[in-house]
Structures are given as C-alpha cells and as structure tokens.
Write an enzyme that holds these catalytic residues in place. Structure first.
Site, PDB file in Angstrom:
ATOM      1  N   GLU A 102      30.829  41.995  55.400  1.00 22.31           N
ATOM      2  CA  GLU A 102      32.076  41.811  56.125  1.00 22.31           C
ATOM      3  C   GLU A 102      33.258  42.309  55.302  1.00 22.31           C
ATOM      4  O   GLU A 102      33.322  42.117  54.087  1.00 22.31           O
ATOM      5  CB  GLU A 102      32.250  40.341  56.480  1.00 22.31           C
ATOM      6  CG  GLU A 102      31.097  39.898  57.369  1.00 22.31           C
ATOM      7  CD  GLU A 102      31.261  38.498  57.928  1.00 22.31           C
ATOM      8  OE1 GLU A 102      30.692  38.248  58.988  1.00 22.31           O
ATOM      9  OE2 GLU A 102      31.934  37.667  57.314  1.00 22.31           O
ATOM     10  N   CYS A 115      40.345  43.143  52.406  1.00 25.38           N
ATOM     11  CA  CYS A 115      39.557  42.176  51.631  1.00 25.38           C
ATOM     12  C   CYS A 115      38.113  42.657  51.678  1.00 25.38           C
ATOM     13  O   CYS A 115      37.505  42.701  52.748  1.00 25.38           O
ATOM     14  CB  CYS A 115      39.730  40.808  52.282  1.00 25.38           C
ATOM     15  SG  CYS A 115      38.728  39.540  51.523  1.00 25.38           S
ATOM     16  N   CYS A 122      26.071  35.010  48.052  1.00 23.89           N
ATOM     17  CA  CYS A 122      26.551  34.720  46.697  1.00 23.89           C
ATOM     18  C   CYS A 122      25.642  33.667  46.078  1.00 23.89           C
ATOM     19  O   CYS A 122      25.232  32.712  46.740  1.00 23.89           O
ATOM     20  CB  CYS A 122      27.987  34.205  46.738  1.00 23.89           C
ATOM     21  SG  CYS A 122      28.642  33.854  45.093  1.00 23.89           S
ATOM     22  N   CYS A 126      29.201  27.541  45.524  1.00 24.42           N
ATOM     23  CA  CYS A 126      30.326  26.598  45.589  1.00 24.42           C
ATOM     24  C   CYS A 126      30.169  25.870  46.924  1.00 24.42           C
ATOM     25  O   CYS A 126      29.953  26.513  47.959  1.00 24.42           O
ATOM     26  CB  CYS A 126      31.657  27.337  45.550  1.00 24.42           C
ATOM     27  SG  CYS A 126      31.804  28.370  44.084  1.00 24.42           S
ATOM     28  N   CYS A 129      32.191  26.692  50.314  1.00 26.81           N
ATOM     29  CA  CYS A 129      32.269  28.110  50.705  1.00 26.81           C
ATOM     30  C   CYS A 129      31.081  28.522  51.572  1.00 26.81           C
ATOM     31  O   CYS A 129      29.924  28.317  51.182  1.00 26.81           O
ATOM     32  CB  CYS A 129      32.318  28.967  49.434  1.00 26.81           C
ATOM     33  SG  CYS A 129      32.170  30.730  49.737  1.00 26.81           S
ATOM     34  N   GLY A 174      30.773  37.375  48.058  1.00 23.94           N
ATOM     35  CA  GLY A 174      30.190  37.616  46.739  1.00 23.94           C
ATOM     36  C   GLY A 174      31.115  37.397  45.567  1.00 23.94           C
ATOM     37  O   GLY A 174      32.320  37.233  45.717  1.00 23.94           O
ATOM     38  N   GLU A 175      30.509  37.394  44.398  1.00 23.04           N
ATOM     39  CA  GLU A 175      31.249  37.209  43.148  1.00 23.04           C
ATOM     40  C   GLU A 175      31.292  38.577  42.434  1.00 23.04           C
ATOM     41  O   GLU A 175      30.286  39.043  41.906  1.00 23.04           O
ATOM     42  CB  GLU A 175      30.530  36.147  42.291  1.00 23.04           C
ATOM     43  CG  GLU A 175      30.998  36.048  40.863  1.00 23.04           C
ATOM     44  CD  GLU A 175      32.509  35.919  40.685  1.00 23.04           C
ATOM     45  OE1 GLU A 175      33.129  35.023  41.267  1.00 23.04           O
ATOM     46  OE2 GLU A 175      33.072  36.745  39.936  1.00 23.04           O
ATOM     47  N   SER A 206      39.087  38.614  42.350  1.00 18.41           N
ATOM     48  CA  SER A 206      39.069  37.150  42.363  1.00 18.41           C
ATOM     49  C   SER A 206      37.723  36.690  41.814  1.00 18.41           C
ATOM     50  O   SER A 206      36.674  37.180  42.234  1.00 18.41           O
ATOM     51  CB  SER A 206      39.243  36.667  43.808  1.00 18.41           C
ATOM     52  OG  SER A 206      39.087  35.280  43.878  1.00 18.41           O
ATOM     53  N   SER A 229      39.650  31.460  40.709  1.00 17.86           N
ATOM     54  CA  SER A 229      39.393  30.395  41.688  1.00 17.86           C
ATOM     55  C   SER A 229      39.153  29.112  40.914  1.00 17.86           C
ATOM     56  O   SER A 229      38.021  28.786  40.563  1.00 17.86           O
ATOM     57  CB  SER A 229      38.155  30.743  42.521  1.00 17.86           C
ATOM     58  OG  SER A 229      38.405  31.875  43.293  1.00 17.86           O
ATOM     59  N   LEU A 230      40.215  28.386  40.659  1.00 16.30           N
ATOM     60  CA  LEU A 230      40.102  27.196  39.812  1.00 16.30           C
ATOM     61  C   LEU A 230      39.698  25.972  40.650  1.00 16.30           C
ATOM     62  O   LEU A 230      38.710  25.310  40.370  1.00 16.30           O
ATOM     63  CB  LEU A 230      41.441  26.962  39.089  1.00 16.30           C
ATOM     64  CG  LEU A 230      41.405  25.953  37.956  1.00 16.30           C
ATOM     65  CD1 LEU A 230      40.518  26.424  36.825  1.00 16.30           C
ATOM     66  CD2 LEU A 230      42.824  25.696  37.441  1.00 16.30           C
ATOM     67  N   HIS A 231      40.516  25.673  41.636  1.00 17.53           N
ATOM     68  CA  HIS A 231      40.186  24.666  42.656  1.00 17.53           C
ATOM     69  C   HIS A 231      40.055  23.219  42.175  1.00 17.53           C
ATOM     70  O   HIS A 231      39.735  22.337  42.980  1.00 17.53           O
ATOM     71  CB  HIS A 231      38.900  25.027  43.417  1.00 17.53           C
ATOM     72  CG  HIS A 231      38.931  26.386  44.054  1.00 17.53           C
ATOM     73  ND1 HIS A 231      40.055  26.927  44.629  1.00 17.53           N
ATOM     74  CD2 HIS A 231      37.959  27.327  44.193  1.00 17.53           C
ATOM     75  CE1 HIS A 231      39.770  28.136  45.097  1.00 17.53           C
ATOM     76  NE2 HIS A 231      38.520  28.410  44.847  1.00 17.53           N
ATOM     77  N   ASN A 308      39.295  26.327  54.784  1.00 14.94           N
ATOM     78  CA  ASN A 308      38.856  26.771  56.117  1.00 14.94           C
ATOM     79  C   ASN A 308      37.501  26.165  56.455  1.00 14.94           C
ATOM     80  O   ASN A 308      36.557  26.285  55.677  1.00 14.94           O
ATOM     81  CB  ASN A 308      38.730  28.298  56.150  1.00 14.94           C
ATOM     82  CG  ASN A 308      40.080  28.951  55.977  1.00 14.94           C
ATOM     83  OD1 ASN A 308      41.026  28.637  56.691  1.00 14.94           O
ATOM     84  ND2 ASN A 308      40.187  29.831  54.998  1.00 14.94           N
ATOM     85  N   CYS A 351      39.419  33.166  54.230  1.00 15.79           N
ATOM     86  CA  CYS A 351      38.722  32.942  52.957  1.00 15.79           C
ATOM     87  C   CYS A 351      37.546  32.003  53.132  1.00 15.79           C
ATOM     88  O   CYS A 351      37.685  30.938  53.732  1.00 15.79           O
ATOM     89  CB  CYS A 351      39.642  32.247  51.962  1.00 15.79           C
ATOM     90  SG  CYS A 351      40.771  33.312  51.157  1.00 15.79           S
TER      91      CYS A 351
HETATM   92  N1  SAH Z   1      33.632  34.880  44.503  1.00 16.35           N
HETATM   93  C1  SAH Z   1      34.997  35.113  44.291  1.00 16.35           C
HETATM   94  C2  SAH Z   1      35.660  35.909  45.396  1.00 16.35           C
HETATM   95  C3  SAH Z   1      35.281  35.610  46.813  1.00 16.35           C
HETATM   96  S1  SAH Z   1      35.818  34.061  47.466  1.00 16.35           S
HETATM   97  C4  SAH Z   1      35.733  33.830  44.022  1.00 16.35           C
HETATM   98  O1  SAH Z   1      35.145  32.765  44.208  1.00 16.35           O
HETATM   99  O2  SAH Z   1      36.867  33.891  43.578  1.00 16.35           O
HETATM  100  C5  SAH Z   1      37.563  34.321  47.732  1.00 16.35           C
HETATM  101  C6  SAH Z   1      38.384  33.045  47.664  1.00 16.35           C
HETATM  102  O3  SAH Z   1      38.131  32.208  48.812  1.00 16.35           O
HETATM  103  C7  SAH Z   1      38.088  32.191  46.459  1.00 16.35           C
HETATM  104  O4  SAH Z   1      39.256  31.671  45.882  1.00 16.35           O
HETATM  105  C8  SAH Z   1      37.269  31.086  47.068  1.00 16.35           C
HETATM  106  O5  SAH Z   1      37.210  29.950  46.277  1.00 16.35           O
HETATM  107  C9  SAH Z   1      37.973  30.862  48.363  1.00 16.35           C
HETATM  108  N2  SAH Z   1      37.210  30.107  49.351  1.00 16.35           N
HETATM  109  C10 SAH Z   1      35.883  30.003  49.465  1.00 16.35           C
HETATM  110  N3  SAH Z   1      35.559  29.233  50.528  1.00 16.35           N
HETATM  111  C11 SAH Z   1      36.707  28.841  51.104  1.00 16.35           C
HETATM  112  C12 SAH Z   1      37.015  28.067  52.265  1.00 16.35           C
HETATM  113  N4  SAH Z   1      36.080  27.571  53.055  1.00 16.35           N
HETATM  114  N5  SAH Z   1      38.325  27.883  52.564  1.00 16.35           N
HETATM  115  C13 SAH Z   1      39.299  28.444  51.800  1.00 16.35           C
HETATM  116  N6  SAH Z   1      39.057  29.201  50.701  1.00 16.35           N
HETATM  117  C14 SAH Z   1      37.774  29.404  50.354  1.00 16.35           C
HETATM  118 FE1  SF4 Z   2      30.570  32.706  45.606  1.00 16.27          FE
HETATM  119 FE2  SF4 Z   2      33.247  32.792  45.466  1.00 16.27          FE
HETATM  120 FE3  SF4 Z   2      32.002  31.524  47.513  1.00 16.27          FE
HETATM  121 FE4  SF4 Z   2      31.904  30.478  45.067  1.00 16.27          FE
HETATM  122  S1  SF4 Z   2      33.746  30.758  46.312  1.00 16.27           S
HETATM  123  S2  SF4 Z   2      30.159  30.688  46.468  1.00 16.27           S
HETATM  124  S3  SF4 Z   2      31.803  32.308  43.797  1.00 16.27           S
HETATM  125  S4  SF4 Z   2      31.943  33.706  47.067  1.00 16.27           S
END
Ligand code: SAH
Ligand code: SF4
Length: 369
Positions: A102, A115, A122, A126, A129, A174-175, A206, A229-231, A308, A351
């Site tokens: 995508e 994007c 991945c 996480c 996600c 993906g990462e 990212s 992506s600290l979170h 999301n 995202c």
């Molecule tokens: N793997 C990389 C890049 C892809 S994810 C990373 O983790 O940074 C892109 C961004 O979307 C990251 O900051 C990720 O944490 C965030 N993300 C993942 N799932 C999400 C969700 N359900 N709602 C909002 N942001 C999300």
């Molecule tokens: Fe992979 Fe990024 Fe999603 Fe974490 S947030 S599962 S690293 S795509």
C-alpha cells in the site's frame, strides 16, 4: 555493484533498471560496453520523462539500446486499485505475487506527500498497529520501493490536476531500518539529481527504534529527516506496546538518534518524536510530564498521533480533550507539539491502518496505467 543483482546471470533474467542506483547503473552499462555518462542519460529518461521504453531513448546508441533490450527492462509494478478518500487522500494498491503493498498520497496546500511501504507486513508486532498484527511477509526490493513513487508521479502527471510528489515518508507498511540495504539504495535514487531529485529535507524515515539500523544509516552518510516512533514515556509502558523495546530500550534509541542528529543537516537540529495517543495507556498528565523529562536533552518536535482504529484492536484513542491537555503540558515546557490530522481514515489509509486488505465499501476504481 549490488551483489543481489546477478549481472552474470542476465541470460536467465533481465535486470530491472529500477533496482539500480546511479553507481550500480553505471557499472551495469559499462559492462554492456556503454560510456559511463549513459547512466545519467538513461536516468533522465526514466525519472524525468517517466519513459520505460528503450526504443524512445533516441540519444542512446542503437547498439546499446539493443544490448539493453537483450539484458534489461524498466519495470514499475502497477497499481491495481485506487481508493479515493473524501479528503483527497488516495491509497494505491500494488499486487505482487498475490501480496499487496500500500502507498498513500496525501495532498496538502503547499505540498504533496507520498507515504511509501518498505516491507510487506512487519516483524516488530507493535500491538497498536494493524501492519504489525499482520506479521512479516517479506522485504520489498529496491524497484518495488521505487515503483511506488514512479507510478504515483506518472499517474499524477497524467491526471494533470494533482500536484506531483514533493515529500516522501517511509511510514507505510514495514520497518524501513529492517530493510536497510534496499532502503538506502532507493534513497540514493530518490535524492539523486538525475533520479527523483528530492531534497533530503523532504524525505523522512520513521523508525520504531532499530538502533543498529539507525547507526548504519549515519555511518553510510545517508542524511534524511528522522522520526522516532517513541509512543511511551518510560520503558515500562513501551515494553508493553512495542516488543522491540526489550531489545533496544528508550535510552539506547535516543542516544543513537542524538548521534544521527549531530551528523545530519536535513533535520535542521531536531528530530521528530511520534507519540500515538492511547486511552489510559500513555496519555495521562503524569505521562506528559515524564515525556518532557525524558526529552529535555533531545532537540525535538513532538507529533501526537490520534490512534487509528482497526478491526480486532483492543485499544481506544484518547479523546480530543485529553490530547489537547497532553499537548499543552508539553508546549508549556517549551516543546513544539503538533496534533496530527488524520488523513484518509475512510479508506483505511491512515497511520497504522495499512494491511494490504481490500475493503469493498470504499469507492474503488480499477486503473491500468
Ligand atoms: N515501522 C515504522 C514506520 C511505519 S509505521 C515505525 O514504526 O515508525 C508509521 C507510524 O504510524 C509510526 O509512528 C507508527 O507507530 C504509527 N502507527 C502505527 N499504528 C498506528 C495506529 N493504529 N494509529 C496511529 N498511528 C499508528
Ligand atoms: Fe512495524 Fe512500525 Fe507497525 Fe511497529 S508501528 S509493527 S515497527 S510498522
């Protein structure tokens, strides 16, 4: 020359020129008996004129064009489906061997961001996600990464009413730092003045914090914008939502990010910290104070991302009042803090909603470009 590209075996399979950055393309063309400047000429055809037909490259000698026909191709994977959101966001789907990638186009007044995905699925799981829930399928090749930009720009040029891509973010599936070799090669094409010629200030990687990958990016002297992506404001919370934290904890990530920042010009002295807002998990006033404390020595701007929803997830997004209070605590402590607008939610293009699944209720158009 990239060892993955089996030039000696060209009789069996043709080389896709979208897999080659300028250095690799030059070596390949020299191996065909061309002059080294032919690489720049061909890149201009591919990335300026979006031409994938050697016959049209009239400034290349017939002898070299014939050799190219025998040994190479220019193949950009096609988008098989397009979903248009009511806010103008477009999600394109590429199918490769029954697997889906995508790519999301986000037009704004002053810029148009693409994007892009770097992997199918991945491995990092996480738990907030959708891509992570899907599991890991495989890395994308350089040409599969590049195809997303090439196709998108070609379509936008043909539609004429849309702006071409000005910014690229590796925030799709993906990462990126776990597919580093291909991502670096793709970045070289994106940055190359004979490639897509985008400024390093308009490209963002990212990462969830793959420390060796980040160190390698710096050592490879690839200078682009960095988003972490600290979170979570503590290892304890991060361990629960991002399993990778048990391998590379917050201190090691911030340390590596700081080193990257010291080397980088693209980031103009500060990195982006992404922080997804999860109700009752990481969104209290105390969490905001902890985050400010954690980042006090890191020049950064903070993006708060409303979480999301996706089917099967057990989280809730923090409500907007909570997000505003959280943001104001950070602002009062001097941090530039932005609440990210969600784009393309109605087409599952926001995202973390990217899974490669097709949702029928969405307006969809089969396209053949
Ligand atoms: N793997 C990389 C890049 C892809 S994810 C990373 O983790 O940074 C892109 C961004 O979307 C990251 O900051 C990720 O944490 C965030 N993300 C993942 N799932 C999400 C969700 N359900 N709602 C909002 N942001 C999300
Ligand atoms: Fe992979 Fe990024 Fe999603 Fe974490 S947030 S599962 S690293 S795509």
């Amino acid at each position: 020359m990239n060892k993955n590209i089996n030039i000696l075996n060209i009789s069996k399979s043709k080389i896709n020129l979208l897999d080659l950055n300028r250095i690799d393309l030059r070596s390949f063309l020299i191996s065909l008996g061309a002059k080294s400047f032919t690489a720049e000429q061909i890149m201009k055809w591919i990335y300026n004129y979006y031409c994938d037909d050697f016959n049209k490259m009239l400034n290349i000698s017939i002898r070299i064009r014939n050799r190219l026909h025998e040994t190479a191709c220019i193949f950009a994977s096609k988008f098989i489906e397009e979903k248009v959101s009511c806010d103008g966001t477009i999600k394109w789907i590429t199918a490769i061997n029954n697997q889906k990638i995508e790519t999301v186009y986000i037009p704004e007044e002053k810029r148009s961001t693409l994007c892009i995905s770097s992997q199918i699925g991945c491995a990092l799981k996480c738990n907030f996600c959708a891509t992570g829930k899907q599991g890991f399928n495989r890395n994308l090749t350089v040409s599969e990464i590049i195809s997303q930009i090439w196709r998108a720009n070609k379509i936008l040029k043909q539609k004429k009413m849309k702006k071409c891509i000005t910014n690229i973010v590796f925030m799709g599936m993906g990462e990126p730092l776990l597919n580093l070799k291909n991502v670096i090669s793709a970045l070289k094409i994106i940055l190359d003045k004979h490639g897509f010629s985008l400024s390093k200030r308009r490209i963002t990687i990212s990462t969830s914090g793959v420390v060796p990958g980040l160190d390698k990016l710096r050592i490879s002297m690839i200078d682009v914008c960095l988003a972490i992506s600290l979170h979570a404001p503590s290892d304890c919370i991060r361990d629960c939502i991002m399993p990778i934290n048990k391998k590379y904890n917050i201190a090691s990530i911030l340390n590596s990010a700081l080193k990257y920042l010291q080397y980088s010009n693209a980031n103009r002295g500060r990195i982006t910290i992404e922080y997804v807002m999860l109700d009752g998990i990481n969104d209290s006033n105390k969490n905001a104070e902890q985050l400010a404390q954690l980042l006090h020595y890191i020049p950064s701007k903070i993006n708060l991302i409303p979480w999301n929803h996706f089917i099967g997830a057990s989280f809730q997004c923090s409500d907007i009042n909570r997000i505003n209070i959280f943001a104001n605590i950070l602002r009062n402590k001097g941090f530039t803090t932005v609440i990210r607008k969600n784009r393309g939610e109605d087409i599952n293009a926001a995202c973390g909603q990217l899974t490669g699944t097709i949702i029928n209720r969405i307006k969809k158009t089969l396209i053949n470009l």
